[in-house]
Design a protein around this motif. Structure first.
Motif, mmCIF file in Angstrom:
data_model
loop_
_atom_site.group_PDB
_atom_site.id
_atom_site.type_symbol
_atom_site.label_atom_id
_atom_site.label_comp_id
_atom_site.label_asym_id
_atom_site.label_seq_id
_atom_site.Cartn_x
_atom_site.Cartn_y
_atom_site.Cartn_z
ATOM 1 N N TRP A 114 -79.498 18.720 -13.580
ATOM 2 C CA TRP A 114 -78.863 19.781 -12.774
ATOM 3 C C TRP A 114 -78.161 19.203 -11.553
ATOM 4 O O TRP A 114 -77.045 19.575 -11.200
ATOM 5 C CB TRP A 114 -79.932 20.785 -12.360
ATOM 6 C CG TRP A 114 -79.391 21.933 -11.552
ATOM 7 C CD1 TRP A 114 -78.718 23.011 -12.003
ATOM 8 C CD2 TRP A 114 -79.478 22.050 -10.130
ATOM 9 N NE1 TRP A 114 -78.378 23.842 -10.992
ATOM 10 C CE2 TRP A 114 -78.826 23.263 -9.794
ATOM 11 C CE3 TRP A 114 -80.022 21.276 -9.117
ATOM 12 C CZ2 TRP A 114 -78.712 23.702 -8.492
ATOM 13 C CZ3 TRP A 114 -79.903 21.725 -7.827
ATOM 14 C CH2 TRP A 114 -79.258 22.927 -7.508
ATOM 15 N N ILE A 115 -78.799 18.227 -10.884
ATOM 16 C CA ILE A 115 -78.172 17.572 -9.711
ATOM 17 C C ILE A 115 -76.899 16.827 -10.130
ATOM 18 O O ILE A 115 -75.862 16.893 -9.454
ATOM 19 C CB ILE A 115 -79.185 16.622 -9.044
ATOM 20 C CG1 ILE A 115 -80.335 17.425 -8.398
ATOM 21 C CG2 ILE A 115 -78.506 15.752 -7.987
ATOM 22 C CD1 ILE A 115 -81.477 16.579 -7.889
ATOM 23 N N ILE B 39 -94.213 18.299 -16.909
ATOM 24 C CA ILE B 39 -93.740 17.572 -15.715
ATOM 25 C C ILE B 39 -92.473 16.771 -16.024
ATOM 26 O O ILE B 39 -91.488 16.786 -15.265
ATOM 27 C CB ILE B 39 -94.851 16.644 -15.184
ATOM 28 C CG1 ILE B 39 -96.023 17.490 -14.655
ATOM 29 C CG2 ILE B 39 -94.326 15.724 -14.086
ATOM 30 C CD1 ILE B 39 -97.248 16.696 -14.287
ATOM 31 N N LEU B 40 -92.482 16.069 -17.174
ATOM 32 C CA LEU B 40 -91.305 15.266 -17.547
ATOM 33 C C LEU B 40 -90.085 16.144 -17.773
ATOM 34 O O LEU B 40 -88.964 15.813 -17.340
ATOM 35 C CB LEU B 40 -91.613 14.453 -18.810
ATOM 36 C CG LEU B 40 -92.611 13.295 -18.639
ATOM 37 C CD1 LEU B 40 -92.917 12.665 -19.982
ATOM 38 C CD2 LEU B 40 -92.063 12.256 -17.666
ATOM 39 N N ALA B 41 -90.290 17.301 -18.448
ATOM 40 C CA ALA B 41 -89.169 18.212 -18.690
ATOM 41 C C ALA B 41 -88.616 18.747 -17.381
ATOM 42 O O ALA B 41 -87.377 18.856 -17.195
ATOM 43 C CB ALA B 41 -89.620 19.352 -19.586
ATOM 44 N N ALA B 42 -89.470 19.051 -16.422
ATOM 45 C CA ALA B 42 -89.014 19.547 -15.126
ATOM 46 C C ALA B 42 -88.231 18.498 -14.362
ATOM 47 O O ALA B 42 -87.170 18.774 -13.768
ATOM 48 C CB ALA B 42 -90.223 20.016 -14.316
ATOM 49 N N VAL C 82 -76.761 21.913 -24.626
ATOM 50 C CA VAL C 82 -77.916 21.692 -25.509
ATOM 51 C C VAL C 82 -79.050 20.995 -24.767
ATOM 52 O O VAL C 82 -80.231 21.316 -24.902
ATOM 53 C CB VAL C 82 -77.492 20.900 -26.761
ATOM 54 C CG1 VAL C 82 -78.712 20.478 -27.567
ATOM 55 C CG2 VAL C 82 -76.538 21.704 -27.608
ATOM 56 N N MET C 83 -78.665 19.994 -23.924
ATOM 57 C CA MET C 83 -79.680 19.247 -23.162
ATOM 58 C C MET C 83 -80.403 20.169 -22.181
ATOM 59 O O MET C 83 -81.636 20.121 -22.040
ATOM 60 C CB MET C 83 -79.013 18.088 -22.411
ATOM 61 C CG MET C 83 -80.001 17.221 -21.631
ATOM 62 S SD MET C 83 -79.183 15.907 -20.729
ATOM 63 C CE MET C 83 -78.550 14.927 -22.093
ATOM 64 N N ASN C 84 -79.617 21.012 -21.496
ATOM 65 C CA ASN C 84 -80.232 21.931 -20.531
ATOM 66 C C ASN C 84 -81.231 22.874 -21.207
ATOM 67 O O ASN C 84 -82.366 23.054 -20.739
ATOM 68 C CB ASN C 84 -79.147 22.741 -19.820
ATOM 69 C CG ASN C 84 -78.323 21.882 -18.874
ATOM 70 O OD1 ASN C 84 -78.729 20.782 -18.517
ATOM 71 N ND2 ASN C 84 -77.152 22.383 -18.486
ATOM 72 N N CYS D 262 -86.625 15.841 -15.638
ATOM 73 C CA CYS D 262 -85.337 15.606 -16.315
ATOM 74 C C CYS D 262 -84.350 16.733 -16.045
ATOM 75 O O CYS D 262 -83.143 16.503 -15.810
ATOM 76 C CB CYS D 262 -85.564 15.440 -17.817
ATOM 77 S SG CYS D 262 -86.446 13.913 -18.239
ATOM 78 N N PHE D 263 -84.848 17.980 -16.083
ATOM 79 C CA PHE D 263 -83.967 19.127 -15.852
ATOM 80 C C PHE D 263 -83.388 19.102 -14.440
ATOM 81 O O PHE D 263 -82.196 19.349 -14.227
ATOM 82 C CB PHE D 263 -84.747 20.424 -16.080
ATOM 83 C CG PHE D 263 -83.914 21.651 -15.873
ATOM 84 C CD1 PHE D 263 -83.034 22.082 -16.861
ATOM 85 C CD2 PHE D 263 -83.973 22.361 -14.687
ATOM 86 C CE1 PHE D 263 -82.248 23.205 -16.676
ATOM 87 C CE2 PHE D 263 -83.194 23.484 -14.494
ATOM 88 C CZ PHE D 263 -82.324 23.919 -15.494
#
Length: 202
Positions: A20-21, A10-13, A41-43, A15-16
């Motif tokens: 992205w926004i 959930i946290l990864a989603a 790298v972050m993505n 943050c991603f």
């Protein structure tokens, strides 16, 4: 452990989506803005963390504090109660069966006793010998109006003795040794016995 993977996913989603926004709005403002290596790298890192969380959520074992701790004791208790009830029912069935068997046996015994007591009762010696004069007198004891039919070994009728109303003993004088068959009749009751007459001195 499973909850930890779900939380990571959930946290990864989140943050991603946030990154992205941010990157999309930045490109809208300045289409010529370069994309740095750190963003790439972050993505990819967030995507990898999301995949790890997703896989872990399906693969990781359930927590120990979940179903087994709550339901297994209840299931075991229900199983024990079921076994106890089954054992009790089996014992009751066995007891019922044995009582029925005993009742049946008692009824059979009572019936046999009743039949025996109502059976025609006669009394006479079944093994006699001719005396020195060559005869053997046999006395037949029976209830009143009892008829005796005496046959030899060839099934020939030797004599018939008709009883009287007083029930006095009936006698017959045998002259020949051999095997005889005696049948007593009284109403609808009949009894058969064998009688042996032996020779002189036997």
């Amino acid at each position: 452990m499973k909850k930890l993977f779900i939380l990571l996913m959930i946290l990864a989603a989140i943050c991603f989506i946030g990154v992205w926004i941010y990157q999309t709005q930045r490109l809208k403002k300045n289409a010529q803005a370069p994309i740095g290596k750190g963003q790439v790298v972050m993505n990819w890192g967030l995507i990898i963390l999301f995949v790890i969380g997703l896989v872990g959520a399906f693969v990781a074992p359930r927590d120990k504090t979940s179903e087994p701790a709550e339901h297994h004791p209840a299931n075991e208790h229900a199983t024990k109660v079921s076994k106890a009830q089954s054992s009790s029912e089996s014992a009751a069935a066995a007891s019922s069966s044995s009582s029925q068997s005993a009742s049946s046996s008692s009824a059979t015994s009572s019936s046999a006793s009743s039949s025996s007591s109502s059976q025609l009762q006669v009394d006479f010696p079944t093994d006699v010998s001719l005396n020195k004069t060559g005869d053997a007198t046999v006395s037949f004891k029976a209830p009143a109006n009892t008829q005796f039919e005496i046959k030899d070994s060839n099934n020939n009728v030797v004599t018939t003795l008709n009883g009287n109303a007083q029930g006095a003993d009936q006698t017959y004088n045998f002259k020949k040794p051999g095997k005889y068959h005696v049948t007593a009749h009284n109403g609808d009751q009949t009894i058969d016995k064998d009688l042996t007459v032996r020779g002189i001195g036997q």
